[in-house]
Design an enzyme around this catalytic site. Structure first.
Site, PDB file in Angstrom:
ATOM      1  N   LYS A 221       0.591   1.187   8.671  1.00  0.00           N
ATOM      2  CA  LYS A 221       0.820  -0.148   8.111  1.00  0.00           C
ATOM      3  C   LYS A 221      -0.066  -0.349   6.875  1.00  0.00           C
ATOM      4  O   LYS A 221       0.382  -0.854   5.849  1.00  0.00           O
ATOM      5  CB  LYS A 221       0.502  -1.224   9.163  1.00  0.00           C
ATOM      6  CG  LYS A 221       1.573  -1.300  10.240  1.00  0.00           C
ATOM      7  CD  LYS A 221       1.149  -2.098  11.464  1.00  0.00           C
ATOM      8  CE  LYS A 221       2.206  -1.967  12.549  1.00  0.00           C
ATOM      9  NZ  LYS A 221       1.815  -2.486  13.840  1.00  0.00           N
TER      10      LYS A 221
ATOM     11  N   GLN B 262      -2.680  -5.672  16.945  1.00  0.00           N
ATOM     12  CA  GLN B 262      -1.996  -4.464  17.407  1.00  0.00           C
ATOM     13  C   GLN B 262      -2.013  -4.393  18.932  1.00  0.00           C
ATOM     14  O   GLN B 262      -3.059  -4.538  19.559  1.00  0.00           O
ATOM     15  CB  GLN B 262      -2.693  -3.227  16.797  1.00  0.00           C
ATOM     16  CG  GLN B 262      -2.014  -1.916  17.095  1.00  0.00           C
ATOM     17  CD  GLN B 262      -0.622  -1.790  16.454  1.00  0.00           C
ATOM     18  OE1 GLN B 262      -0.410  -2.160  15.308  1.00  0.00           O
ATOM     19  NE2 GLN B 262       0.320  -1.289  17.229  1.00  0.00           N
TER      20      GLN B 262
ATOM     21  N   ASP C  88       4.412 -10.794  13.132  1.00  0.00           N
ATOM     22  CA  ASP C  88       5.141 -10.091  14.192  1.00  0.00           C
ATOM     23  C   ASP C  88       6.287 -10.952  14.724  1.00  0.00           C
ATOM     24  O   ASP C  88       7.161 -10.462  15.432  1.00  0.00           O
ATOM     25  CB  ASP C  88       4.182  -9.776  15.363  1.00  0.00           C
ATOM     26  CG  ASP C  88       3.755  -8.316  15.370  1.00  0.00           C
ATOM     27  OD1 ASP C  88       4.482  -7.482  14.777  1.00  0.00           O
ATOM     28  OD2 ASP C  88       2.721  -8.001  15.973  1.00  0.00           O
TER      29      ASP C  88
END
Ligand code: NAD
Length: 287
Positions: A54, A98, A123
């Site tokens: 990422k 994460q 997200d």
């Protein structure tokens, strides 16, 4: 018939090109460089690879990226305090924690994720964003299903009026995929571990999305001839061997189009994350 292979690389490059234009527009019009903060708690090796990826993609596109590393022993309170700090920091546009979290705080995952400012929730997991997706005013949508939809569009695959079947009802993939496909006027059925006569249902699908987490679970006899197959599954069956949820070699002889694993949907997820960072930045500027 041998199916068209929907290569993730081809579509992810297009999505990233779009994102790059978005970054330039934000810089030129508003003097803002979009930024993403990724929090990684503990030392899960797979998570470290995802986070590095990422970070690298952000750098490639001119998005500012910060990786916040917290120790395995981080408490729920410490993590929430960090999120509060990042929510208040105007120079951070996107926040991502994460997953998976270490075992000691895993039970608090929902509370922790819900602490993220909905406008920074790249997200798309916050109930605010989930609610907007369900009511048809999506803002930040989970990256994997959003990437699947984008790929279908870029590949010129028609959705309107089609029969779509999704196997898997997770909050991350199956449920958002349902709403995305329904919003595009597909007739959608969601199957799960309690579904009876699964092959009968899947054989009705013009578009079949597999998000199960079981290697080669979808066999050729479960597929309608000429169906489009989107394989979200990532299953490690040997140290260096990944396979999807679909028996690719046999399925490709029946389907009209299919995503491979690796090299399919996985690449789209990171590309869509970049688009979400840009979207989040725009939402914050509009506020
Ligand atoms: P999950 O474990 O949360 O959900 C799995 C779903 O499969 C459940 O809803 C369950 O009901 C269903 N299921 C299990 N056994 C079944 C059966 N026998 N018949 C019918 N349905 C069954 O998983 P998830 O988070 O949605 O992930 C699914 C897969 O997608 C995993 O392999 C995961 O690694 C992968 N994934 C990939 C990406 C990506 O970037 N490509 C992102 C997220 C998840």
């Amino acid at each position: 018939m041998t199916a068209r292979i929907l290569e993730g690389k081809e579509f992810s490059l297009k999505i990233k090109e779009e994102a790059k234009l978005g970054v330039e527009e934000l810089k030129n019009k508003f003097g803002v460089t979009p930024s993403l903060a990724v929090v990684i708690v503990g030392e899960n090796p797979a998570s470290q690879v995802y986070v590095r990826n990422k970070h690298k993609t952000c750098e490639e596109l001119g998005i500012r990226s910060e990786v916040v590393e917290m120790s395995e022993s981080t408490t729920k309170e410490e993590l929430i305090a960090k999120i509060d700090e990042m929510n208040a920091d105007k120079s951070i546009n996107g926040i991502l924690v994460q997953l998976p979290l270490p075992t000691a705080i895993k039970a608090h995952e929902e509370e922790i994720l819900n602490r993220i400012d909905p406008l920074k929730d790249v997200d798309g997991f916050h109930p605010y964003n989930v609610g907007r997706l369900v009511t048809g005013s999506p803002t930040l949508v989970p990256c994997t299903p959003a990437g699947c939809l984008k790929m279908l569009d870029l590949a010129g695959i028609e959705i309107d009026g089609k029969r779509a079947v999704i196997i898997g009802r997770s909050n991350i993939v199956g449920k958002p995929m349902l709403h995305l496909l329904m919003s595009r006027h597909a007739t959608v059925t969601v199957c799960h571990s309690h579904t009876k006569n699964l092959p009968e249902v899947t054989r009705e699908a013009d578009i079949l999305v597999a998000a199960i987490g079981k290697p080669k679970f979808v066999t050729a006899d479960m597929i309608k001839p000429s169906a489009v197959i989107v394989d979200v599954g990532i299953n490690r069956i040997a140290p260096k061997k990944l396979v999807g949820d679909v028996d690719f070699d046999n399925a490709k002889e029946i389907a009209s189009a299919i995503t491979p694993v690796p090299g399919g949907v996985g690449l789209l997820t990171v590309a869509m994350l970049m688009q979400n960072v840009i979207k989040a930045t725009r939402l914050q500027l509009e506020k």
